[in-house]
Design a protein around this motif. Structure first.
Motif, PDB file in Angstrom:
ATOM      1  N   LEU A 163       0.829  -1.211   0.000  1.00 54.60           N
ATOM      2  CA  LEU A 163       0.000   0.000   0.000  1.00 54.60           C
ATOM      3  C   LEU A 163       0.861   1.258   0.000  1.00 54.60           C
ATOM      4  N   MET A 164       1.931   1.237   0.775  1.00 50.83           N
ATOM      5  CA  MET A 164       2.840   2.392   0.807  1.00 50.83           C
ATOM      6  C   MET A 164       3.428   2.628  -0.589  1.00 50.83           C
ATOM      7  N   ALA A 165       3.901   1.576  -1.216  1.00 51.02           N
ATOM      8  CA  ALA A 165       4.499   1.706  -2.549  1.00 51.02           C
ATOM      9  C   ALA A 165       3.471   2.236  -3.549  1.00 51.02           C
ATOM     10  N   ALA A 166       2.257   1.726  -3.486  1.00 49.16           N
ATOM     11  CA  ALA A 166       1.218   2.163  -4.418  1.00 49.16           C
ATOM     12  C   ALA A 166       0.846   3.631  -4.196  1.00 49.16           C
ATOM     13  N   HIS A 167       0.815   4.071  -2.954  1.00 41.81           N
ATOM     14  CA  HIS A 167       0.456   5.456  -2.664  1.00 41.81           C
ATOM     15  C   HIS A 167       1.566   6.436  -3.023  1.00 41.81           C
ATOM     16  N   LEU A 168       2.780   5.974  -3.092  1.00 44.51           N
ATOM     17  CA  LEU A 168       3.891   6.854  -3.444  1.00 44.51           C
ATOM     18  C   LEU A 168       3.944   7.142  -4.949  1.00 44.51           C
ATOM     19  N   VAL A 169       3.112   6.446  -5.740  1.00 46.67           N
ATOM     20  CA  VAL A 169       3.119   6.638  -7.194  1.00 46.67           C
ATOM     21  C   VAL A 169       2.539   7.997  -7.578  1.00 46.67           C
ATOM     22  N   GLU A 170       1.424   8.409  -6.970  1.00 45.25           N
ATOM     23  CA  GLU A 170       0.789   9.682  -7.297  1.00 45.25           C
ATOM     24  C   GLU A 170       0.536  10.508  -6.029  1.00 45.25           C
ATOM     25  N   PRO A 171       1.580  10.884  -5.314  1.00 46.66           N
ATOM     26  CA  PRO A 171       1.351  11.566  -4.034  1.00 46.66           C
ATOM     27  C   PRO A 171       0.645  12.909  -4.161  1.00 46.66           C
ATOM     28  N   ARG A 172       0.894  13.644  -5.245  1.00 44.80           N
ATOM     29  CA  ARG A 172       0.228  14.952  -5.395  1.00 44.80           C
ATOM     30  C   ARG A 172      -1.279  14.778  -5.580  1.00 44.80           C
ATOM     31  N   LEU A 173      -1.675  13.779  -6.346  1.00 44.86           N
ATOM     32  CA  LEU A 173      -3.105  13.512  -6.527  1.00 44.86           C
ATOM     33  C   LEU A 173      -3.722  13.081  -5.202  1.00 44.86           C
ATOM     34  N   HIS A 174      -3.040  12.213  -4.465  1.00 42.70           N
ATOM     35  CA  HIS A 174      -3.558  11.772  -3.166  1.00 42.70           C
ATOM     36  C   HIS A 174      -3.720  12.955  -2.220  1.00 42.70           C
ATOM     37  N   ARG A 175      -2.781  13.873  -2.274  1.00 33.14           N
ATOM     38  CA  ARG A 175      -2.856  15.048  -1.404  1.00 33.14           C
ATOM     39  C   ARG A 175      -4.137  15.843  -1.696  1.00 33.14           C
ATOM     40  N   VAL A 176      -4.445  16.051  -2.973  1.00 26.69           N
ATOM     41  CA  VAL A 176      -5.659  16.787  -3.332  1.00 26.69           C
ATOM     42  C   VAL A 176      -6.896  16.011  -2.881  1.00 26.69           C
ATOM     43  N   LEU A 177      -6.928  14.738  -3.173  1.00 24.66           N
ATOM     44  CA  LEU A 177      -8.113  13.940  -2.840  1.00 24.66           C
ATOM     45  C   LEU A 177      -8.322  13.833  -1.329  1.00 24.66           C
ATOM     46  N   GLU A 178      -7.247  13.763  -0.576  1.00 26.45           N
ATOM     47  CA  GLU A 178      -7.366  13.591   0.871  1.00 26.45           C
ATOM     48  C   GLU A 178      -7.468  14.903   1.633  1.00 26.45           C
ATOM     49  N   GLN A 179      -6.755  15.926   1.199  1.00 20.34           N
ATOM     50  CA  GLN A 179      -6.716  17.153   1.983  1.00 20.34           C
ATOM     51  C   GLN A 179      -7.672  18.225   1.480  1.00 20.34           C
ATOM     52  N   GLU A 180      -7.838  18.347   0.188  1.00 25.04           N
ATOM     53  CA  GLU A 180      -8.736  19.377  -0.322  1.00 25.04           C
ATOM     54  C   GLU A 180     -10.186  18.924  -0.314  1.00 25.04           C
ATOM     55  N   LEU A 181     -10.400  17.640  -0.362  1.00 26.64           N
ATOM     56  CA  LEU A 181     -11.756  17.146  -0.532  1.00 26.64           C
ATOM     57  C   LEU A 181     -12.261  16.305   0.636  1.00 26.64           C
ATOM     58  N   PRO A 182     -11.837  16.569   1.867  1.00 29.60           N
ATOM     59  CA  PRO A 182     -12.289  15.691   2.942  1.00 29.60           C
ATOM     60  C   PRO A 182     -13.785  15.750   3.172  1.00 29.60           C
TER      61      PRO A 182
END
Length: 187
Positions: free
Chosen positions: A86-105
């Motif tokens: 899971l860590m490896a998979a999440h490190l692939v698109e960290p900027r997208l994850h940041r938007v999805l997790e932090q901007e759109l909670p």
């Protein structure tokens, strides 16, 4: 076409955030007409929903691959492999994850109850716990699977988006595994 549009949407969202993303920008990035975008996605929110489900599907595939690669002798071995993957998979698109997790909670993204992939993850975690039920303290396997899914989701996201300074990813991975195993009270 759908994959091309989703890739474009992911890129625009990662670069500009939710507020700066529009279907026109996504169409431009994808090299298609805005009408083509609307053919598959009626609005920006439906693009975000699709990106969330794509992400959940990728996480399901990661867990499925880990649990399907043959037996590991211990529950901890399974949990370690899941966390590492899971860590490896999440490190692939960290900027997208940041938007999805932090901007759109507070955005109405699909919940685990609505997402086929999130449901699949829950089933696979439950199956793993059932295999090792004699080793864990919590007796309600369904609730325990839900808690484990949420622990993994929140801790992996936090580790990728805001890792504590001074710790390597392997050290953080071990801490996540320890948290899960501590909750399970694994013997």
């Amino acid at each position: 076409m759908v994959d091309t549009i989703l890739e474009a949407a992911a890129g625009v969202l990662a670069e500009r955030g939710y507020a700066g993303t529009s279907t026109n920008l996504v169409a431009e990035r994808a090299g298609v007409s805005v009408g083509s975008v609307y053919q598959y996605f009626p609005n920006k929110d439906s693009l975000v929903h699709a990106l969330h489900e794509r992400h959940a599907g990728q996480m399901f595939q990661v867990i499925e691959a880990v649990l399907g690669t043959g037996p590991r002798v211990t529950l901890r071995g399974h949990i370690e492999a899941i966390v590492r993957a899971l860590m490896a998979a999440h490190l692939v698109e960290p900027r997208l994850h940041r938007v999805l997790e932090q901007e759109l909670p507070f955005f109405d993204v699909p919940k685990a109850d609505d997402s086929p992939s999130d449901k699949g993850i829950l089933v696979r975690i439950r199956q793993l716990l059932e295999l090792h039920q004699a080793e864990i303290v919590p007796q309600d396997v369904q609730l325990t699977a839900w808690v484990i899914q949420r622990i993994l989701e929140s801790m992996v996201h936090a580790a990728v988006l805001e890792p504590p300074p001074g710790f390597s990813m392997p050290v953080i991975e071990r801490a996540i595994v320890d948290a899960v195993m501590g909750y399970l009270g694994a013997r």
